[in-house]
Scaffold this active site. Structure first.
Site, PDB file in Angstrom:
ATOM      1  N   LYS A  27     -77.624  14.665 -83.365  1.00 29.28           N
ATOM      2  CA  LYS A  27     -77.408  15.781 -84.498  1.00 29.28           C
ATOM      3  C   LYS A  27     -78.247  16.218 -85.244  1.00 29.28           C
ATOM      4  CE  LYS A  27     -72.734  14.140 -85.245  1.00 29.28           C
ATOM      5  NZ  LYS A  27     -71.552  13.906 -86.039  1.00 29.28           N
ATOM      6  N   LYS A  83     -76.267   4.834 -88.765  1.00 31.82           N
ATOM      7  CA  LYS A  83     -74.932   4.828 -88.935  1.00 31.82           C
ATOM      8  C   LYS A  83     -74.648   3.239 -89.547  1.00 31.82           C
ATOM      9  CE  LYS A  83     -71.154   7.507 -89.110  1.00 31.82           C
ATOM     10  NZ  LYS A  83     -71.360   8.855 -89.084  1.00 31.82           N
ATOM     11  N   ASN A 124     -60.317  16.262 -94.249  1.00 31.57           N
ATOM     12  CA  ASN A 124     -61.232  17.076 -94.745  1.00 31.57           C
ATOM     13  C   ASN A 124     -61.460  18.059 -93.450  1.00 31.57           C
ATOM     14  OD1 ASN A 124     -64.293  17.467 -94.393  1.00 31.57           O
ATOM     15  ND2 ASN A 124     -64.119  16.721 -96.640  1.00 31.57           N
ATOM     16  N   SER A 135     -75.992  17.914 -96.012  1.00 28.08           N
ATOM     17  CA  SER A 135     -76.398  16.561 -96.432  1.00 28.08           C
ATOM     18  C   SER A 135     -78.185  16.981 -96.556  1.00 28.08           C
ATOM     19  CB  SER A 135     -76.335  15.325 -95.710  1.00 28.08           C
ATOM     20  OG  SER A 135     -75.241  14.743 -95.811  1.00 28.08           O
TER      21      SER A 135
HETATM   22  P1  NAD Z   1     -59.846  12.160 -92.767  1.00 24.64           P
HETATM   23  O1  NAD Z   1     -59.892  10.668 -93.003  1.00 24.64           O
HETATM   24  O2  NAD Z   1     -60.391  12.945 -94.011  1.00 24.64           O
HETATM   25  O3  NAD Z   1     -58.677  12.906 -92.030  1.00 24.64           O
HETATM   26  C1  NAD Z   1     -58.500  12.293 -90.423  1.00 24.64           C
HETATM   27  C2  NAD Z   1     -57.127  13.257 -90.424  1.00 24.64           C
HETATM   28  O4  NAD Z   1     -56.677  12.613 -88.990  1.00 24.64           O
HETATM   29  C3  NAD Z   1     -55.585  12.874 -91.258  1.00 24.64           C
HETATM   30  O5  NAD Z   1     -55.180  13.970 -91.357  1.00 24.64           O
HETATM   31  C4  NAD Z   1     -54.927  11.956 -90.276  1.00 24.64           C
HETATM   32  O6  NAD Z   1     -53.750  12.041 -90.910  1.00 24.64           O
HETATM   33  C5  NAD Z   1     -55.224  12.306 -89.028  1.00 24.64           C
HETATM   34  N1  NAD Z   1     -54.814  11.397 -88.208  1.00 24.64           N
HETATM   35  C6  NAD Z   1     -55.121  10.016 -88.047  1.00 24.64           C
HETATM   36  N2  NAD Z   1     -54.583   9.644 -86.938  1.00 24.64           N
HETATM   37  C7  NAD Z   1     -54.123  10.816 -85.986  1.00 24.64           C
HETATM   38  C8  NAD Z   1     -53.566  10.985 -84.890  1.00 24.64           C
HETATM   39  N3  NAD Z   1     -53.175   9.824 -83.784  1.00 24.64           N
HETATM   40  N4  NAD Z   1     -53.206  12.048 -84.296  1.00 24.64           N
HETATM   41  C9  NAD Z   1     -53.255  13.226 -85.218  1.00 24.64           C
HETATM   42  N5  NAD Z   1     -53.930  13.281 -86.426  1.00 24.64           N
HETATM   43  C10 NAD Z   1     -54.341  11.878 -86.928  1.00 24.64           C
HETATM   44  O7  NAD Z   1     -61.330  12.232 -91.824  1.00 24.64           O
HETATM   45  P2  NAD Z   1     -62.415  13.762 -91.466  1.00 24.64           P
HETATM   46  O8  NAD Z   1     -63.512  13.560 -92.626  1.00 24.64           O
HETATM   47  O9  NAD Z   1     -61.494  14.792 -91.534  1.00 24.64           O
HETATM   48  O10 NAD Z   1     -62.790  13.105 -90.189  1.00 24.64           O
HETATM   49  C11 NAD Z   1     -62.097  13.617 -89.003  1.00 24.64           C
HETATM   50  C12 NAD Z   1     -62.971  13.338 -87.701  1.00 24.64           C
HETATM   51  O11 NAD Z   1     -64.199  14.154 -87.941  1.00 24.64           O
HETATM   52  C13 NAD Z   1     -63.643  12.200 -87.592  1.00 24.64           C
HETATM   53  O12 NAD Z   1     -63.745  11.738 -86.254  1.00 24.64           O
HETATM   54  C14 NAD Z   1     -65.055  12.104 -88.240  1.00 24.64           C
HETATM   55  O13 NAD Z   1     -66.115  11.306 -87.683  1.00 24.64           O
HETATM   56  C15 NAD Z   1     -65.257  13.540 -87.796  1.00 24.64           C
HETATM   57  N6  NAD Z   1     -66.309  14.036 -88.802  1.00 24.64           N
HETATM   58  C16 NAD Z   1     -66.178  14.368 -90.012  1.00 24.64           C
HETATM   59  C17 NAD Z   1     -67.161  14.930 -90.854  1.00 24.64           C
HETATM   60  C18 NAD Z   1     -66.798  15.332 -92.411  1.00 24.64           C
HETATM   61  O14 NAD Z   1     -67.772  15.599 -92.998  1.00 24.64           O
HETATM   62  N7  NAD Z   1     -65.617  14.931 -92.825  1.00 24.64           N
HETATM   63  C19 NAD Z   1     -68.451  15.066 -90.290  1.00 24.64           C
HETATM   64  C20 NAD Z   1     -68.680  14.923 -89.011  1.00 24.64           C
HETATM   65  C21 NAD Z   1     -67.520  14.422 -88.243  1.00 24.64           C
END
Ligand code: NAD
Length: 405
Positions: free
Chosen positions: A84, A96, A209, A337
């Site tokens: 990335k 990580k 998020n 970041s």
């Molecule tokens: P988060 O914890 O804020 O949200 C996760 C969401 O997924 C929640 O709404 C939860 O209810 C939902 N969820 C959980 N299990 C589920 C299922 N079986 N089916 C449908 N929805 C389900 O997490 P986030 O920060 O939004 O991260 C989500 C993904 O994005 C992860 O894979 C994370 O690694 C990736 N990501 C996030 C960021 C970031 O800055 N937030 C950056 C890069 C990658």
């Protein structure tokens, strides 16, 4: 995705990248693995930090708190971070970290103690020019603030650049909270233009998020969000859902399924509904060989890490679904970041529009560079993205004399 699968994919694309067996071996090997068992009230919590590669700059990557996080998964995530940072063209390597725990079971006091213990365990290997952590799943700006405080106490320094995703009051950057989603939007806009897609229907799986913010940003830009989901289930309205209302209901009741002007369905069904853009924004391994043939989207934007298995990826390619891989699609988070770290180092903070403009520039360049290189190639866009990143990492390794021809 297991690290074994990461290795299998590297083996598959090694000939396309002209990698020698020594280069391949070195790319698969993390530089350093740190492990410690943390302890709160007599309960033990395994903690990890994997520093995968720092040829292009200090290690960079989040810390995840999750009951199922393992060293194997942290290794895969650290490898992807290395890709990335190369794709987004920011001067970092990849790392990580994680603690195996269910953070919802811990009091705020114990969570703070554990976050501080994590830093005490690894602080000699961390720092603004060594390895810079950030939030990930179930870690927050508050946790970053505790970690920063512990680091500065131990080292007797002021070092805001040792960690990113901090609260604004402690040197965080504007728009870091929506950076992953906003970066995804900028990349999606480029893809839509190149592919000449006129339909604007969107389905989003996951409403945290990443998912909630991209829903809001796309609705603002005139896209029609027809379905969304969270861990409680999914909702669908082919005429479009009122996304601001869905956000309000999610915040009030804890789930999108309480939005009633829509049909209820399962998460499994939702991803197979016809739409122009499908956005997995929850967990890994959502699109597999079993459901890939039912996917009915023109573009998949992988905001989640590792949502598509390797077998599914091949099926989607044959079905002419354009997949924008996670290492590109969600690289907006690590890019802002980086901007936070730059602002910390210079002690001078940027306006919101400045951060957004710089993010847009990085995302557009990354997408279009890979698009140009992938034109007229028989392999898929994920392969092209990996090849682009590997070329940059190998060039840095060679210049350092670490990989010999
Ligand atoms: P988060 O914890 O804020 O949200 C996760 C969401 O997924 C929640 O709404 C939860 O209810 C939902 N969820 C959980 N299990 C589920 C299922 N079986 N089916 C449908 N929805 C389900 O997490 P986030 O920060 O939004 O991260 C989500 C993904 O994005 C992860 O894979 C994370 O690694 C990736 N990501 C996030 C960021 C970031 O800055 N937030 C950056 C890069 C990658």
């Amino acid at each position: 995705m297991s690290f074994k699968e990461v290795e299998q994919f590297l083996d598959k694309i090694a000939p396309l990248a002209n990698l020698s067996s020594d280069q391949l071996k070195s790319l698969k090997r993390p530089n350093k693995i740190l492990q410690k068992t943390l302890n709160i009230n007599g309960k033990k919590y395994p903690a990890f930090r994997v520093q995968f590669n720092n040829a292009r700059g200090p290690y960079k990557g989040g810390i995840r708190f999750h009951p199922h996080i393992s060293l194997d998964e942290v290794k895969s995530l650290a490898f992807w971070m290395t890709l990335k940072t190369a794709i987004a063209d920011i001067p970092f390597g990849g790392a990580k970290g994680g603690i195996t725990l269910d953070s919802k079971q811990l009091s705020q006091k114990d969570l703070q103690q554990l976050s501080r213990q994590y830093i005490r365990a690894f602080y000699k290997d961390l720092g603004p020019t060594k390895d810079i952590p950030a939030p990930d799943v179930y870690t927050t700006p508050q946790i970053m603030a505790w970690m920063l405080d512990e680091y500065e106490t131990l080292t007797q320094t002021s070092s805001p650049g040792m960690i990113t995703g901090k609260p604004l009051e402690l040197g965080g950057s504007l728009i870091r909270d929506i950076a992953t989603a906003l970066g995804g939007v900028f990349i999606l806009e480029e893809a839509i233009e190149q592919l000449h897609i006129s339909q604007k229907t969107v389905i989003i799986q996951g409403f945290g998020n990443a998912g909630m913010n991209i829903a809001h940003l796309l609705a603002q830009r005139g896209f029609k969000i027809i379905g969304v989901s969270d861990s409680h289930g999914a909702i669908l309205n082919r005429n479009g859902v009122d996304i601001e209302k869905v956000i309000e209901i999610k915040q009030k009741t804890g789930s999108v399924v309480n939005y009633l002007t829509a049909e209820r369905l399962t998460n499994e069904k939702l991803v197979t509904i016809g739409c122009a853009i499908l956005i997995p924004a929850a967990l890994g391994n959502i699109i597999t060989k079993d459901n890939a043939k039912y996917i009915n989207a023109q573009i998949i934007l992988e905001l989640a890490n590792g949502p598509t298995t390797l077998e599914a990826d091949e099926i989607l390619h044959q079905q002419k679904v354009f997949v924008i891989p996670d290492v590109l699609a969600n690289s907006g988070g690590v890019t802002v970041s980086y901007f936070e770290w730059v602002q910390n180092n210079q002690g001078f903070y940027w306006r919101e529009e400045e951060v957004a403009l710089r993010l847009k520039d990085k995302m557009q360049r990354a997408f279009n560079n890979i698009w140009e290189e992938s034109k007229n190639k028989s392999y898929n866009f994920r392969t092209a993205t990996y090849l682009y990143a590997l070329k940059r990492i190998i060039a840095a390794e060679k210049l350092r004399g670490k990989i010999y021809l």
